[in-house]
Design a protein around this motif. Structure first.
Motif, PDB file in Angstrom:
ATOM      1  N   ARG A  60       0.922  -1.417  -0.100  1.00 10.96           N
ATOM      2  CA  ARG A  60      -0.033   0.191   0.031  1.00 10.96           C
ATOM      3  C   ARG A  60       0.799   1.108  -0.035  1.00 10.96           C
ATOM      4  O   ARG A  60       0.563   2.348  -0.770  1.00 10.96           O
ATOM      5  CB  ARG A  60      -0.778  -0.075   1.303  1.00 10.96           C
ATOM      6  CG  ARG A  60      -2.109  -1.020   1.070  1.00 10.96           C
ATOM      7  CD  ARG A  60      -2.889  -1.308   2.404  1.00 10.96           C
ATOM      8  NE  ARG A  60      -3.463   0.041   2.863  1.00 10.96           N
ATOM      9  CZ  ARG A  60      -4.087   0.089   3.891  1.00 10.96           C
ATOM     10  NH1 ARG A  60      -3.705  -0.886   5.007  1.00 10.96           N
ATOM     11  NH2 ARG A  60      -4.486   1.117   4.476  1.00 10.96           N
ATOM     12  N   ILE A 103      -5.385   6.538  -4.518  1.00 11.15           N
ATOM     13  CA  ILE A 103      -6.615   6.517  -3.764  1.00 11.15           C
ATOM     14  C   ILE A 103      -6.976   4.811  -3.410  1.00 11.15           C
ATOM     15  O   ILE A 103      -7.306   4.506  -2.346  1.00 11.15           O
ATOM     16  CB  ILE A 103      -7.863   7.080  -4.725  1.00 11.15           C
ATOM     17  CG1 ILE A 103      -7.921   8.218  -4.530  1.00 11.15           C
ATOM     18  CG2 ILE A 103      -9.294   6.372  -3.999  1.00 11.15           C
ATOM     19  CD1 ILE A 103      -8.866   8.861  -5.512  1.00 11.15           C
ATOM     20  N   GLY A 104      -6.445   4.238  -4.390  1.00  6.15           N
ATOM     21  CA  GLY A 104      -6.530   2.400  -4.040  1.00  6.15           C
ATOM     22  C   GLY A 104      -5.700   2.020  -2.955  1.00  6.15           C
ATOM     23  O   GLY A 104      -6.033   0.927  -2.630  1.00  6.15           O
ATOM     24  N   ARG A 129      -5.609   3.189  -0.154  1.00  5.71           N
ATOM     25  CA  ARG A 129      -6.429   3.329   1.179  1.00  5.71           C
ATOM     26  C   ARG A 129      -5.548   4.044   2.368  1.00  5.71           C
ATOM     27  O   ARG A 129      -5.869   3.589   3.251  1.00  5.71           O
ATOM     28  CB  ARG A 129      -7.121   2.019   1.452  1.00  5.71           C
ATOM     29  CG  ARG A 129      -8.043   1.560   0.466  1.00  5.71           C
ATOM     30  CD  ARG A 129      -8.731   0.206   0.686  1.00  5.71           C
ATOM     31  NE  ARG A 129      -7.942  -0.727   0.960  1.00  5.71           N
ATOM     32  CZ  ARG A 129      -7.604  -1.188   2.197  1.00  5.71           C
ATOM     33  NH1 ARG A 129      -8.172  -0.669   3.305  1.00  5.71           N
ATOM     34  NH2 ARG A 129      -6.992  -2.343   2.259  1.00  5.71           N
ATOM     35  N   PRO A 164      -7.173  10.378   1.762  1.00  9.06           N
ATOM     36  CA  PRO A 164      -7.254  11.221   0.647  1.00  9.06           C
ATOM     37  C   PRO A 164      -6.485  12.270   0.541  1.00  9.06           C
ATOM     38  O   PRO A 164      -5.779  12.787   1.477  1.00  9.06           O
ATOM     39  CB  PRO A 164      -8.659  11.648   0.966  1.00  9.06           C
ATOM     40  CG  PRO A 164      -9.101  11.678   2.369  1.00  9.06           C
ATOM     41  CD  PRO A 164      -8.042  10.684   2.877  1.00  9.06           C
ATOM     42  N   THR A 216      -7.310  -0.837  -6.340  1.00  3.66           N
ATOM     43  CA  THR A 216      -7.604  -0.787  -4.884  1.00  3.66           C
ATOM     44  C   THR A 216      -7.137  -1.871  -4.382  1.00  3.66           C
ATOM     45  O   THR A 216      -7.453  -3.235  -4.609  1.00  3.66           O
ATOM     46  CB  THR A 216      -9.287  -0.607  -4.694  1.00  3.66           C
ATOM     47  OG1 THR A 216      -9.601   0.585  -5.380  1.00  3.66           O
ATOM     48  CG2 THR A 216      -9.701  -0.750  -3.309  1.00  3.66           C
ATOM     49  N   GLU A 276      -8.980  -5.080   1.342  1.00  3.38           N
ATOM     50  CA  GLU A 276      -8.632  -5.192   2.720  1.00  3.38           C
ATOM     51  C   GLU A 276      -8.375  -6.466   3.105  1.00  3.38           C
ATOM     52  O   GLU A 276      -8.784  -7.703   2.530  1.00  3.38           O
ATOM     53  CB  GLU A 276      -9.875  -4.800   3.491  1.00  3.38           C
ATOM     54  CG  GLU A 276     -10.563  -3.195   3.365  1.00  3.38           C
ATOM     55  CD  GLU A 276     -11.608  -2.916   4.093  1.00  3.38           C
ATOM     56  OE1 GLU A 276     -12.061  -3.540   4.973  1.00  3.38           O
ATOM     57  OE2 GLU A 276     -12.272  -2.056   3.383  1.00  3.38           O
TER      58      GLU A 276
END
Length: 201
Positions: free
Chosen positions: A5, A120-121, A123, A126, A189, A192
């Motif tokens: 990420r 954005i993906g 996470r 923003p 994205t 999770e």
């Protein structure tokens, strides 16, 4: 998963800075926020990247009143975008050929969409300007489309009055960026992590 990420976040933000520089060198019009940034840059005598970073930091201050919480991605956005844009502008000279400028514009918009979907993906929070929009939506209860349009029309008008570049690229960006991000965001994205429950017995 966190390593991926973070990597995706910084790659996305860096590519966003590159895409901004490509659209500047295309000289066919910028997206609304960057029209504003460019106009301020010309008036203040600062580099475009410096203005991008400073405006991001000032917008983040508005989050206090809106009770928004920044993430790692929010802070990274402020530090990376403008810095990479300035570095790319130093490496990429101005162009006079219209066909080449058109290629830069299209490439810049597509790269911008991929970069947006990537950060954005990830996470991890923003960007300051996106958070301003979502914060105003929560505080006012107005539809997100209405708030986003209001913000972008305002910064576009101010940027144009300050001398920022408005043109065909501005219109092309407005028409293409939403559909492109919509297609790319699901692909980029990071899912999770699922918590597994150990078997009992």
């Amino acid at each position: 998963m966190l390593t991926r990420r973070l990597l995706q976040l910084f790659v996305g933000l860096s590519l966003y800075g590159v895409s901004l520089a490509l659209m500047v060198r295309a000289n066919l019009g910028l997206d609304p926020w960057d029209v504003f940034h460019q106009g301020l840059s010309q008036r203040l005598g600062w580099s475009l990247g410096t203005v991008v970073n400073v405006v991001g930091a000032l917008v983040l201050l508005l989050w206090v009143a809106l009770r928004q919480r920044p993430g790692v991605g929010t802070v990274a956005n402020i530090l990376v975008l403008g810095t990479v844009a300035d570095l790319t502008l130093q490496l990429l000279p101005p162009l006079t050929s219209l066909p080449l400028r058109a290629v830069l514009l299209v490439g810049g918009i597509v790269l911008n969409a991929a970069a947006t979907a990537a950060y954005i993906g990830a996470r991890l929070g923003p960007g300051p300007r996106d958070g301003l929009m979502t914060g105003l939506v929560k505080r006012t209860g107005r539809p997100v489309g209405w708030i986003r349009t209001s913000i972008e029309v305002t910064v576009l008008a101010i940027g144009w009055l300050l001398g920022g570049s408005v043109g065909l690229g501005t219109l092309a960006y407005a028409l293409l960026i939403g559909p492109l991000v919509q297609v790319l965001l699901p692909l980029l994205t990071v899912p999770e992590e699922r918590r597994t429950v150990g078997a009992v017995g």
